[in-house]
Design an enzyme around this catalytic site. Structure first.
Site, PDB file in Angstrom:
ATOM      1  CE1 TYR A  74      67.083 -21.622  32.860  1.00 58.08           C
ATOM      2  CE2 TYR A  74      66.119 -21.641  35.036  1.00 58.08           C
ATOM      3  CZ  TYR A  74      67.054 -21.162  34.162  1.00 58.08           C
ATOM      4  OH  TYR A  74      67.959 -20.227  34.591  1.00 58.08           O
ATOM      5  CE  LYS A 129      58.012 -13.947  18.461  1.00 55.90           C
ATOM      6  NZ  LYS A 129      57.937 -12.590  17.939  1.00 55.90           N
ATOM      7  CG  ASP A 188      58.175  -9.437  19.214  1.00 58.48           C
ATOM      8  OD1 ASP A 188      58.300 -10.237  18.292  1.00 58.48           O
ATOM      9  OD2 ASP A 188      57.083  -8.985  19.587  1.00 58.48           O
ATOM     10  CG  ASP A 236      67.069 -16.367  31.246  1.00 62.05           C
ATOM     11  OD1 ASP A 236      67.545 -15.708  32.174  1.00 62.05           O
ATOM     12  OD2 ASP A 236      67.648 -17.331  30.717  1.00 62.05           O
TER      13      ASP A 236
END
Ligand code: NAI
Length: 415
Positions: free
Chosen positions: A152, A219, A273, A297
């Site tokens: 963003y 992540k 994930d 998101d």
């Protein structure tokens, strides 16, 4: 502005809410006017049922999007931003982003201008709503997604542009890193400041709402200094600012025999994930999830599908002083003006607004009344398709059905 009522104030970080607060609303484009009318009627009924006239929302219309452009020539007038800054909250319908006209998304502009750094998305299944899950009743968690950094921040350069080429040169000359000459390039900034203020809000929310866990989703196994740093700074906020109220997973087993003690919140972390598996099997593992922008998101929309789709998913964008409450979905141009849209996501966003004001008695009536309405199979078209024997209602009639159910509920009653 000629509506009677008083402004909400913020003093020393706390909201002071008068009994008749001025609440600005933006109807929005497309289905916005229909669902906004329906949501305001439901919220008024919940406040009336909970406080019998001692409290009342004083709605003030402010303008953005097509309606603003018609009135002022400007899609997002200054006065609109000023009104939200001054009155501290807003209930916002969806706004269309003109495609290919060089406009930034109005939604992104609004969030950036007001520094609404936390995008809060509760994911809760309401009884009676069709879901692809076997045990949808276990889905009840809240996602805190960072709203200003990561993708963003919007820092990227097109393949072949002078900036992308210069960037590739810089990487080669100064950092010994080669990227393909035809690569487009994006930058993913994640800061300590941005992370800590988000995780701080998530922990404070968990404590205020009696939630037991805050999970840092990242992540960090691949991107150590952005996503991995998010994890590290998240743990730091917990340790430094909430030392007596938070515990880690390690402490849970070494000191508390695997049971989270009363009044404490467990801080743990999970790789992004695998979260997509865990939110399905088993979803009851989560209470509050704090995550950088892009992970959040994806996760928010995937989770919305578990609880009935985007027509059901509410949201709030919160800064330190100001909160804008809005549904996850867009303007639904395909069904606009037909009085068939599902107003639930905006109604539930309004319930979040009531909760934000501390008007919890009214806020809690709303999901209960909605659940009753769904169990009665009185639904709008999007859900009627999925529910055998459902009564397909217009937007207005659905709102009326919810209001009937609010009036029939005693405050605090559960379905
Ligand atoms: P969308 O959410 O408007 O529509 C996607 C699909 O979901 C459509 O089939 C629509 O009919 C359905 N849908 C959405 N809300 C519904 C509701 N309340 N009841 C029943 N069905 C519903 O997404 P789309 O088509 O990608 O975007 C349309 C416009 O909305 C674009 O201009 C986009 O920029 C804007 N948008 C605005 C947002 C905001 O204001 N926060 C968020 C997402 C999109």
């Amino acid at each position: 502005m000629n509506v009677t009522g008083e402004a909400i104030r913020v003093e020393d970080g706390s909201l002071h809410v008068p009994s008749q607060p001025l609440i600005p609303y933006i109807e929005g484009d497309g289905i916005g006017p229909e669902i906004s009318r329906a949501a305001r009627a439901v919220l008024d009924a919940a406040v009336e049922r909970a406080y019998g006239g001692a409290r009342r929302l004083r709605w003030v219309e402010i303008y953005a999007g097509e309606k603003a452009q018609k009135r002022t020539g400007d899609l997002l007038p200054r006065e609109t931003l000023e009104a939200i800054r001054e009155l501290k909250v807003a209930l916002k319908g969806p706004l269309a982003t003109p495609v290919g006209s060089g406009h930034r998304s109005l939604n992104v502009t609004l969030r950036q201008e007001l520094d609404l750094y936390a995008c809060v998305r509760p994911i809760r299944h309401l009884p009676g709503v069709p879901s692809p899950l076997q045990d949808p009743q276990d889905v009840d968690f809240v996602i805190f997604r960072e709203n200003t950094e990561d993708v963003y921040a919007g820092i990227e350069w097109e393949s072949g542009s002078p900036e992308a080429r210069r960037f590739a040169e810089l990487l080669r000359e100064h950092f010994g890193v080669e990227i393909r000459p035809d690569a487009g390039v994006g930058v993913k900034p994640i800061s300590e400041f941005g992370t800590k203020r988000l995780v701080r809000q998530a922990i404070a929310y968990a404590l205020r709402h009696g939630r037991k866990r805050v999970t840092l989703m990242h992540k960090g196994n691949i991107m150590k200094y952005t996503e991995g740093a998010f994890r590290k700074w998240g743990y730091e906020v917990a340790r430094e600012e909430f030392p007596d109220q938070t515990i880690t997973e390690e402490e849970l087993f070494s000191q508390y025999d695997g049971k989270i003690p009363e009044g404490k919140v467990l801080i743990n972390d999970r790789i992004a994930d695998i979260m997509f598996q865990h939110v399905i099997t088993p979803p009851r593992e989560f209470d509050v999830i704090a995550t950088p922008n892009l992970n959040g998101d994806y996760l928010s929309d995937a989770c919305a599908a578990q609880v009935g789709g985007v027509g059901m998913a509410p949201g709030a964008n919160l800064g330190d002083e100001v909160g804008v409450f809005e549904p996850t979905h867009g303007t639904a141009p395909d069904i606009a003006g037909k009085n068939v849209a599902n107003p639930t996501a905006l109604i539930l966003s309004g319930a979040l607004l009531l909760d934000h004001l501390g008007w919890t008695e009214a806020a809690e009536l709303i999901p209960e009344a909605l659940a009753r309405t769904f169990l009665q199979k009185r639904v709008t078209g999007d859900l009627a398709r999925l529910l055998e024997g459902a009564d397909r209602l217009s937007t207005d009639s659905f709102a009326q059905a919810v209001i009937e159910n609010i009036r029939a509920l005693s405050p605090g009653e559960e379905v």
